[in-house]
Scaffold this motif. Structure first.
Motif, PDB file in Angstrom:
ATOM      1  N   ASP A  88       1.214  -1.090   0.094  1.00 12.75           N
ATOM      2  CA  ASP A  88       0.055  -0.107  -0.475  1.00 12.75           C
ATOM      3  C   ASP A  88       0.668   1.008  -0.256  1.00 12.75           C
ATOM      4  N   GLU A  89       1.783   1.436   0.889  1.00 15.06           N
ATOM      5  CA  GLU A  89       2.676   2.279   1.085  1.00 15.06           C
ATOM      6  C   GLU A  89       3.807   2.781  -0.165  1.00 15.06           C
ATOM      7  N   ARG A  90       4.003   1.184  -0.911  1.00 17.44           N
ATOM      8  CA  ARG A  90       4.299   1.369  -2.018  1.00 17.44           C
ATOM      9  C   ARG A  90       3.363   2.111  -3.615  1.00 17.44           C
ATOM     10  N   ASN A  91       2.406   1.461  -3.514  1.00 20.36           N
ATOM     11  CA  ASN A  91       0.832   2.345  -4.515  1.00 20.36           C
ATOM     12  C   ASN A  91       0.551   3.816  -4.598  1.00 20.36           C
ATOM     13  N   GLN A  92       0.692   4.346  -3.629  1.00 22.78           N
ATOM     14  CA  GLN A  92       0.873   5.288  -2.514  1.00 22.78           C
ATOM     15  C   GLN A  92       2.029   6.344  -3.248  1.00 22.78           C
ATOM     16  N   LEU A  93       3.362   5.830  -2.716  1.00 18.44           N
ATOM     17  CA  LEU A  93       4.184   6.552  -3.193  1.00 18.44           C
ATOM     18  C   LEU A  93       4.130   6.593  -4.924  1.00 18.44           C
ATOM     19  N   ARG A  94       4.042   5.649  -5.786  1.00 18.62           N
ATOM     20  CA  ARG A  94       4.484   5.516  -7.231  1.00 18.62           C
ATOM     21  C   ARG A  94       3.442   6.382  -7.653  1.00 18.62           C
ATOM     22  N   GLU A  95       2.488   6.010  -7.306  1.00 20.15           N
ATOM     23  CA  GLU A  95       0.843   7.405  -7.628  1.00 20.15           C
ATOM     24  C   GLU A  95       1.479   9.156  -7.656  1.00 20.15           C
ATOM     25  N   GLU A  96       1.501   8.942  -6.043  1.00 22.34           N
ATOM     26  CA  GLU A  96       2.546  10.126  -6.022  1.00 22.34           C
ATOM     27  C   GLU A  96       3.780  11.133  -7.098  1.00 22.34           C
ATOM     28  N   ARG A  97       4.633  10.214  -7.205  1.00 22.62           N
ATOM     29  CA  ARG A  97       5.620   9.892  -7.957  1.00 22.62           C
ATOM     30  C   ARG A  97       5.105  10.634  -9.780  1.00 22.62           C
ATOM     31  N   ARG A  98       3.981  10.053  -9.915  1.00 22.63           N
ATOM     32  CA  ARG A  98       3.437   9.426 -11.279  1.00 22.63           C
ATOM     33  C   ARG A  98       2.924  11.192 -11.516  1.00 22.63           C
ATOM     34  N   GLU A  99       2.305  11.738 -10.256  1.00 24.58           N
ATOM     35  CA  GLU A  99       1.403  13.179 -10.639  1.00 24.58           C
ATOM     36  C   GLU A  99       3.387  14.544 -10.496  1.00 24.58           C
ATOM     37  N   GLN A 100       3.887  13.646  -9.702  1.00 27.12           N
ATOM     38  CA  GLN A 100       4.557  14.520  -9.673  1.00 27.12           C
ATOM     39  C   GLN A 100       5.464  15.069 -11.533  1.00 27.12           C
ATOM     40  N   TYR A 101       6.036  13.466 -11.964  1.00 30.10           N
ATOM     41  CA  TYR A 101       6.520  13.987 -13.443  1.00 30.10           C
ATOM     42  C   TYR A 101       5.493  14.047 -13.957  1.00 30.10           C
ATOM     43  N   GLY A 102       4.507  13.685 -13.553  1.00 35.59           N
ATOM     44  CA  GLY A 102       3.479  15.175 -15.095  1.00 35.59           C
ATOM     45  C   GLY A 102       3.368  16.193 -15.255  1.00 35.59           C
ATOM     46  N   ARG A 103       3.423  16.780 -13.346  1.00 37.34           N
ATOM     47  CA  ARG A 103       3.790  17.633 -13.696  1.00 37.34           C
ATOM     48  C   ARG A 103       4.698  19.218 -14.170  1.00 37.34           C
ATOM     49  N   TRP A 104       5.828  18.128 -13.147  1.00 38.01           N
ATOM     50  CA  TRP A 104       7.302  18.412 -14.164  1.00 38.01           C
ATOM     51  C   TRP A 104       7.150  18.418 -16.061  1.00 38.01           C
ATOM     52  N   GLU A 105       6.639  17.668 -16.478  1.00 41.24           N
ATOM     53  CA  GLU A 105       6.348  17.218 -17.600  1.00 41.24           C
ATOM     54  C   GLU A 105       5.654  18.438 -18.838  1.00 41.24           C
ATOM     55  N   GLN A 106       4.395  18.942 -17.555  1.00 40.63           N
ATOM     56  CA  GLN A 106       3.392  19.661 -18.178  1.00 40.63           C
ATOM     57  C   GLN A 106       4.290  20.838 -18.220  1.00 40.63           C
ATOM     58  N   GLU A 107       5.060  21.044 -17.734  1.00 37.57           N
ATOM     59  CA  GLU A 107       5.970  23.062 -17.257  1.00 37.57           C
ATOM     60  C   GLU A 107       6.988  22.608 -18.463  1.00 37.57           C
TER      61      GLU A 107
END
Length: 419
Positions: A88-107
């Motif tokens: 569960d902790e890793r799934n949550q972390l993976r989601e957070e990281r995917r969202e962060q990457y999405g923000r950087w890619e959008q930037e």
């Protein structure tokens, strides 16, 4: 072995038929009872997701990782995830990281719209002073709409076409990269990384480190984070200035290692004006990517990362430790020591904490030792040394190279301790 094992091994990294004869031979084959299989990998997790890392490391150090699970295993080896975390902790972390990457890619996309489009560029989009370059095929700038004044943005935009040119040359014999969207995935990851790394940005050779990760991890964001962790280990290799090259420190250490364990060979290289060991530059910079086939270089890397594994340094729950010098690490308990790889255990037991002494240095030392008689007898100049070392391409066995490196490491520690 995992289902779909040895018989269709080539199907994991298919090569274009017309390129097969020009590539180094692949020696790695998954071996039952030695290679980490999918079954053993899944069995190493507890019900809630804690990973028995010591058991996994032992298996990897014996026979590598089966191609079917390489991507998942590498995320742990490179420190993306803490073995002591839960599913569960890793799934949550993976989601957070995917969202962060999405923000950087959008930037990045806001500045250069082609990013994330499945396409990439190989020609400059701005001039050195930030003016858009007109695309003759469309009579417009196409990628940049107005002049740029921000120095960081200019530097980054100037690197994008170079990344594209390198992407086109990367592992081009592989069927995977015949697909433009896969090339674009590699370009995206490198472009976003280049934007986020304010210090080093992008340097040629990073594409060789990133490519296998892009092949192994389907999700682009996951590939980015895995590459980011790989770069935490390797980024100093790419730090270049007008007065020094990034791997200079490692080359100096290599010189010291050879001088200690084989003074005669070192003296011969000194006499040839090769005492700075620049002929080993490429081997260290991109971790033997040129000397091994694609599959064998992956096998070599996972052997190295398993042997160098240290739970204190790569724990994601203590980000400060990710870049900290080993000498600042707390004293390691015997329980934690068991979760270290063979190479790291030896360092810890002897108190050897020099961060610049990576296993890669001892791999190169092992290759030089294997060729020492030829180098001393035949090399009349540095070109001869380069040619003798060039003969190793496709003729090295990753497991033997690592075993030899551990022996040299032990010998070096013993000699330096005495002195």
């Amino acid at each position: 072995m995992a289902k779909g094992g040895d018989d269709d091994f080539g199907a994991f990294y298919p090569v274009r038929p017309e390129c097969e004869s020009n590539l180094p031979k692949t020696r790695f084959k998954p071996r039952a009872g030695k290679t980490l299989s999918a079954r053993r990998w899944h069995a190493a997790f507890s019900d809630d997701g804690h990973l028995d890392m010591a058991k996994v490391l032992r298996r990897i150090q014996r026979g590598g990782v089966h191609p079917a699970i390489k991507g998942a295993v590498w995320e742990f080896l490179l420190g993306c995830f803490d073995p002591n975390s839960t599913f569960d902790e890793r799934n949550q972390l993976r989601e957070e990281r995917r969202e962060q990457y999405g923000r950087w890619e959008q930037e990045c996309r806001n500045m250069v719209p082609i990013i994330g489009s499945g396409k990439f560029i190989t020609t400059p989009i701005i001039t050195d002073d930030g003016q858009p370059i007109i695309d003759p095929s469309t009579n417009t700038g196409g990628h940049v709409s107005s002049s740029i004044s921000d120095k960081k943005v200019i530097q980054w935009m100037l690197s994008l076409h170079q990344i594209g040119l390198d992407v086109v040359r990367t592992d081009q014999a592989m069927v995977f990269y015949q697909n433009e969207s896969n090339q674009a995935k590699l370009w995206d990851v490198l472009a976003v990384y280049s934007w986020m790394d304010n210090d080093i940005s992008y340097v040629q050779g990073m594409n060789d480190i990133c490519s296998p990760i892009v092949v192994l991890l389907e999700n682009e964001a996951d590939a980015f984070w895995c590459f980011d962790r790989a770069m935490r280990r390797l980024r100093e290799n790419f730090r270049c200035s007008t007065s020094s090259i990034g791997v200079q420190t490692q080359l100096s250490t290599l010189s010291q290692v050879i001088k200690t364990i084989d003074p005669k060979l070192h003296q011969h290289l000194e006499d040839l004006d090769g005492g700075e060991y620049l002929f080993a530059f490429r081997m260290l910079m991109v971790l033997f990517r040129r000397e091994f086939s694609f599959a064998d270089s992956l096998y070599l890397w996972e052997l190295m990362w398993a042997m160098e594994y240290n739970p204190n340094i790569f724990s994601i729950y203590d980000e400060a430790n990710a870049t900290a010098d080993k000498s600042t690490q707390p004293v390691m308990s015997s329980k934690l020591l068991k979760q270290c790889g063979k190479f790291e255990q030896k360092n810890m037991k002897t108190g050897y904490t020099d961060q610049s002494t990576a296993l890669a240095i001892f791999l190169v030392a092992g290759v030089l030792e294997a060729k020492n008689k030829r180098i001393i007898k035949e090399a009349k100049g540095l070109d001869d040394v380069v040619q003798i070392l060039g003969d190793i391409t496709g003729n090295l066995d990753a497991k033997k190279v690592c075993t030899e490196a551990l022996k040299i490491h032990k010998k070096y520690l013993s000699k330096t301790k005495k002195s």
